[in-house]
Structures are given as structure tokens and as C-alpha cells.
Enzyme design. Structure first.
Site, PDB file in Angstrom:
ATOM      1  N   TYR A  13      -1.348  55.792  54.900  1.00  0.00           N
ATOM      2  CA  TYR A  13      -0.475  56.806  55.496  1.00  0.00           C
ATOM      3  C   TYR A  13       0.945  56.756  54.895  1.00  0.00           C
ATOM      4  CZ  TYR A  13      -4.082  56.759  59.191  1.00  0.00           C
ATOM      5  OH  TYR A  13      -5.263  56.794  59.896  1.00  0.00           O
ATOM      6  N   ASP A  39      -1.057  53.089  65.713  1.00  0.00           N
ATOM      7  CA  ASP A  39      -2.123  53.066  64.702  1.00  0.00           C
ATOM      8  C   ASP A  39      -1.626  53.653  63.392  1.00  0.00           C
ATOM      9  OD1 ASP A  39      -5.227  52.809  64.298  1.00  0.00           O
ATOM     10  OD2 ASP A  39      -4.644  54.722  63.410  1.00  0.00           O
TER      11      ASP A  39
HETATM   12  P1  NAD Z   1      -5.646  64.372  66.527  1.00  0.00           P
HETATM   13  O1  NAD Z   1      -7.018  64.657  66.988  1.00  0.00           O
HETATM   14  O2  NAD Z   1      -4.822  63.379  67.231  1.00  0.00           O
HETATM   15  O3  NAD Z   1      -4.901  65.801  66.525  1.00  0.00           O
HETATM   16  C1  NAD Z   1      -3.583  65.925  66.147  1.00  0.00           C
HETATM   17  C2  NAD Z   1      -3.181  67.398  66.280  1.00  0.00           C
HETATM   18  O4  NAD Z   1      -3.179  67.794  67.649  1.00  0.00           O
HETATM   19  C3  NAD Z   1      -1.769  67.630  65.754  1.00  0.00           C
HETATM   20  O5  NAD Z   1      -1.746  68.873  65.104  1.00  0.00           O
HETATM   21  C4  NAD Z   1      -0.911  67.669  67.029  1.00  0.00           C
HETATM   22  O6  NAD Z   1       0.231  68.443  66.872  1.00  0.00           O
HETATM   23  C5  NAD Z   1      -1.881  68.280  68.016  1.00  0.00           C
HETATM   24  N1  NAD Z   1      -1.601  67.839  69.394  1.00  0.00           N
HETATM   25  C6  NAD Z   1      -1.475  66.561  69.828  1.00  0.00           C
HETATM   26  N2  NAD Z   1      -1.283  66.519  71.148  1.00  0.00           N
HETATM   27  C7  NAD Z   1      -1.259  67.805  71.580  1.00  0.00           C
HETATM   28  C8  NAD Z   1      -1.103  68.410  72.847  1.00  0.00           C
HETATM   29  N3  NAD Z   1      -0.941  67.669  73.955  1.00  0.00           N
HETATM   30  N4  NAD Z   1      -1.138  69.762  72.926  1.00  0.00           N
HETATM   31  C9  NAD Z   1      -1.326  70.519  71.831  1.00  0.00           C
HETATM   32  N5  NAD Z   1      -1.475  70.007  70.586  1.00  0.00           N
HETATM   33  C10 NAD Z   1      -1.457  68.647  70.462  1.00  0.00           C
HETATM   34  O7  NAD Z   1      -5.724  64.075  64.940  1.00  0.00           O
HETATM   35  P2  NAD Z   1      -5.350  62.867  63.979  1.00  0.00           P
HETATM   36  O8  NAD Z   1      -3.885  62.647  63.904  1.00  0.00           O
HETATM   37  O9  NAD Z   1      -6.029  63.133  62.699  1.00  0.00           O
HETATM   38  O10 NAD Z   1      -6.033  61.598  64.650  1.00  0.00           O
HETATM   39  C11 NAD Z   1      -5.317  60.710  65.497  1.00  0.00           C
HETATM   40  C12 NAD Z   1      -5.042  59.393  64.826  1.00  0.00           C
HETATM   41  O11 NAD Z   1      -6.255  58.751  64.442  1.00  0.00           O
HETATM   42  C13 NAD Z   1      -4.279  59.508  63.504  1.00  0.00           C
HETATM   43  O12 NAD Z   1      -2.924  59.795  63.694  1.00  0.00           O
HETATM   44  C14 NAD Z   1      -4.579  58.183  62.876  1.00  0.00           C
HETATM   45  O13 NAD Z   1      -3.773  57.172  63.453  1.00  0.00           O
HETATM   46  C15 NAD Z   1      -6.035  58.009  63.246  1.00  0.00           C
HETATM   47  N6  NAD Z   1      -6.969  58.480  62.194  1.00  0.00           N
HETATM   48  C16 NAD Z   1      -7.778  57.555  61.588  1.00  0.00           C
HETATM   49  C17 NAD Z   1      -8.697  57.942  60.622  1.00  0.00           C
HETATM   50  C18 NAD Z   1      -9.571  56.907  59.997  1.00  0.00           C
HETATM   51  O14 NAD Z   1     -10.229  57.191  59.002  1.00  0.00           O
HETATM   52  N7  NAD Z   1      -9.637  55.719  60.536  1.00  0.00           N
HETATM   53  C19 NAD Z   1      -8.801  59.288  60.238  1.00  0.00           C
HETATM   54  C20 NAD Z   1      -7.970  60.214  60.865  1.00  0.00           C
HETATM   55  C21 NAD Z   1      -7.064  59.805  61.845  1.00  0.00           C
END
Ligand code: NAD
Length: 278
Positions: free
Chosen positions: A48, A43
Site C-alpha cells: 500500500y 490494516d
Molecule cells: P471496502 O469494502 O472497505 O470499501 C471501501 C469503499 O467504501 C470506499 O470507497 C469508501 O469510501 C466506501 N465507504 C466506506 N464506508 C462507507 C460508509 N459508511 N458509507 C458509504 N461509503 C462507505 O474496500 P477496501 O478498502 O478495498 O477493503 C478494506 C480493507 O481491506 C482495505 O483498506 C485493506 O486494508 C484490506 N484489503 C486487503 C486485501 C488483501 O488482499 N488482503 C485486498 C483489498 C483490501
């Protein structure tokens, strides 16, 4: 491991998010690692700024293009008919692909378009429908669309969106929107399924994790999956990338699902970035 979209096209039950990952070789390496270890859905978004290294990873991962599911999103400033067609071509060029699996309108109300966003979304959707009919995208959808915005779009849409990517985690459980999507055969995807890092210290989730012998992350991702919402966790750490995929060998029972569904329990610690906004 797949869900069928309303046009019959298959989408994986979990994906790898790449928000805030830089456009560099380390990101490419992480994406290749994720794919080699079982992720099929990547995704990204033009916003980005890392479509080029997603494209690199696709070339390097050793899988056939058809085995992967690549999503990107149209940024706010590109909304409109011709500008969407142009932005899509650029996205495809950066990814160095012949087609996208899924293309989403990133946000429903671009800044400065509070007065005419409805018309803008409709024009953008017309371009999405053309790209879909031309075979350049396998599925088209929305992101961050609340019920009223989807209803407005459906006034003129000829193709029902296949996906709505929304904020979804404990603290951002939107039952009405989920029900609406399900009734309209729109599959929901979860962005920020780990509350963008805010879930990990929560005592309720920590206790549930202990109960099931899983991590807090796995509890949150499994909760999404049991709601038929596709989580898109992001991580740059190898062990976490693997851990986040290891969520298909247990079930959260109904009582515990309902605990996680209760936004009030989580609003002070995790809360929603988006739904509390207009
Ligand atoms: P997320 O909820 O996936 O959290 C990411 C955080 O959690 C990071 O700091 C990571 O290091 C930590 N993490 C991940 N796995 C872990 C684990 N197993 N143990 C401990 N820490 C862990 O947040 P995100 O990246 O904002 O959201 C996921 C994806 O959704 C994004 O990468 C993007 O592709 C998408 N997204 C879309 C929108 C939109 O407007 N459509 C907005 C935000 C994100």
C-alpha cells in the site's frame, strides 16, 4: 470487543483498512481520528506504500503501543526465506515499531511462481515462524489463501496460521473456507467488507438497512461480525469512519443472515473479485 487467536493473543473485532490511501498527512490525520474514536486495529501492507504514515499516526494518536493492533503484509516479490526477513525489517523500520501484532503473506500465488508457489510459501512461512519465535511478531497469518493452499502450507508448517484475511462481503460468502478456518482455529478477517464500494446501491441491502434502522454499511459489517469474521472497512470520511464502528448495538436475525449469505442474490451487482478467479 476482542477475539482470542489460537495462540491466546487478542485481536479486535473490527479494524480500519488503509488500502489506496496515499502516504501523506491527510492519511495520518484520518488514522489518528479513527484511533481516537475507538479503532484499535490498523490494516496496512508494504504494497500500500503508506506504512510510514501509519507509523506517524501511531506516534500522534496518544495511545500506548500495547493498546494498538498493527497489521502489515509481505508483498509477493519479497516471498522466500531471507527476502521475507529483509522485507519485514523494512516494514518495521517504516512503521518505526519494535514489533508487529500481525504479519500476513499477502497472496498465495505470486505472479510468475505458478509452478513453485508451494515451495515459496513454505520458505516464507519458515521465516514467519522465526520472526514469531524471535518475538518480533505477536501473530502470523495468511491472506487470500484458499483451502488447498492452506493444506499445502500445513504439510511443513510448525505453527498453524492464526489468521486468514479473505475477500468477504455479500456476494463473496465462502462458507466452506470459513468452516475450514474455524475447524483449524484460524480467525478470518474480511477485506472489502463493503464490496469495495459496490454494496451501497443494492436494493436487498437497502431494504434490510431500513428494516433495522441502520445503514447498508452497518448491515454488511454486522453480518461479518455475526459470522465471527473481522471486518476492515476503509473510509476517509469522518462521519463514515464513526458510522462503521457503530455496529455493536444490534443483531441481524437468522433469517436475514441467510438472505445475505446467498451469493446468488448478489453476484450480478456485487460479486467476488477473487473467488471466481483460479
Ligand atoms: P471496502 O469494502 O472497505 O470499501 C471501501 C469503499 O467504501 C470506499 O470507497 C469508501 O469510501 C466506501 N465507504 C466506506 N464506508 C462507507 C460508509 N459508511 N458509507 C458509504 N461509503 C462507505 O474496500 P477496501 O478498502 O478495498 O477493503 C478494506 C480493507 O481491506 C482495505 O483498506 C485493506 O486494508 C484490506 N484489503 C486487503 C486485501 C488483501 O488482499 N488482503 C485486498 C483489498 C483490501
Amino acid at each position: 470487543m476482542d477475539i482470542k487467536l489460537n495462540n491466546g493473543y487478542k485481536i479486535p473485532k473490527i479494524g480500519y483498512g488503509v488500502y489506496k490511501m496515499p502516504d501523506d498527512t491527510e492519511t495520518t490525520t484520518n488514522i489518528v481520528f479513527a484511533i481516537k474514536n475507538g479503532y484499535r486495529l490498523i490494516d496496512t501492507a508494504s504494497r500500500y506504500g503508506n506504512e510510514t504514515c501509519v507509523g506517524e499516526a501511531i506516534k500522534k494518536c496518544g495511545l500506548n503501543r500495547e493498546e494498538l493492533f498493527i497489521t502489515s503484509k509481505l508483498w509477493n516479490t519479497d516471498q522466500g526465506y531471507q527476502s521475507t526477513l529483509d522485507a519485514f525489517e523494512l516494514t518495521l523500520k517504516k512503521l518505526d515499531l519494535e514489533y508487529l501484532d500481525l504479519y500476513l503473506i499477502h497472496w498465495p500465488v505470486p505472479e510468475g511462481h505458478e509452478h513453485d508457489y508451494q515451495e515459496l510459501n513454505k520458505e516464507t512461512w519458515r521465516a514467519f515462524e522465526k520472526l514469531y519465535r524471535d518475538g518480533k511478531i505477536k501473530a502470523i497469518g495468511l491472506s487470500n489463501f484458499k483451502i488447498e493452499y492452506i493444506n499445502q502450507l500445513l504439510e511443513t508448517a510448525e505453527i498453524i496460521p492464526m489468521v486468514n484475511q479473505i475477500e468477504f462481503h455479500p456476494g463473496a460468502y465462502n462458507k466452506k473456507l470459513l468452516q475450514y478456518c474455524s475447524e483449524h482455529n484460524i480467525v478470518a478477517e474480511a477485506w472489502g467488507p463493503l464490496g469495495q464500494g459496490r454494496v451501497f446501491e443494492n436494493p436487498i441491502l437497502t431494504e434490510l438497512a431500513q428494516k433495522y434502522g441502520k445503514t447498508v454499511s452497518q448491515i454488511c459489517l454486522r453480518w461479518c461480525i455475526q459470522h465471527n469474521v473481522i471486518p476492515l472497512p476503509k473510509s476517509s470520511h469522518k462521519e463514515r469512519i464513526l458510522q462503521n464502528l457503530d455496529v455493536f448495538n444490534f443483531d441481524i436475525d437468522q433469517h436475514d443472515m441467510e438472505i445475505i449469505d446467498n451469493n446468488d442474490l448478489f453476484k450480478d451487482t456485487i460479486g467476488s473479485n477473487y473467488y471466481n478467479r483460479k
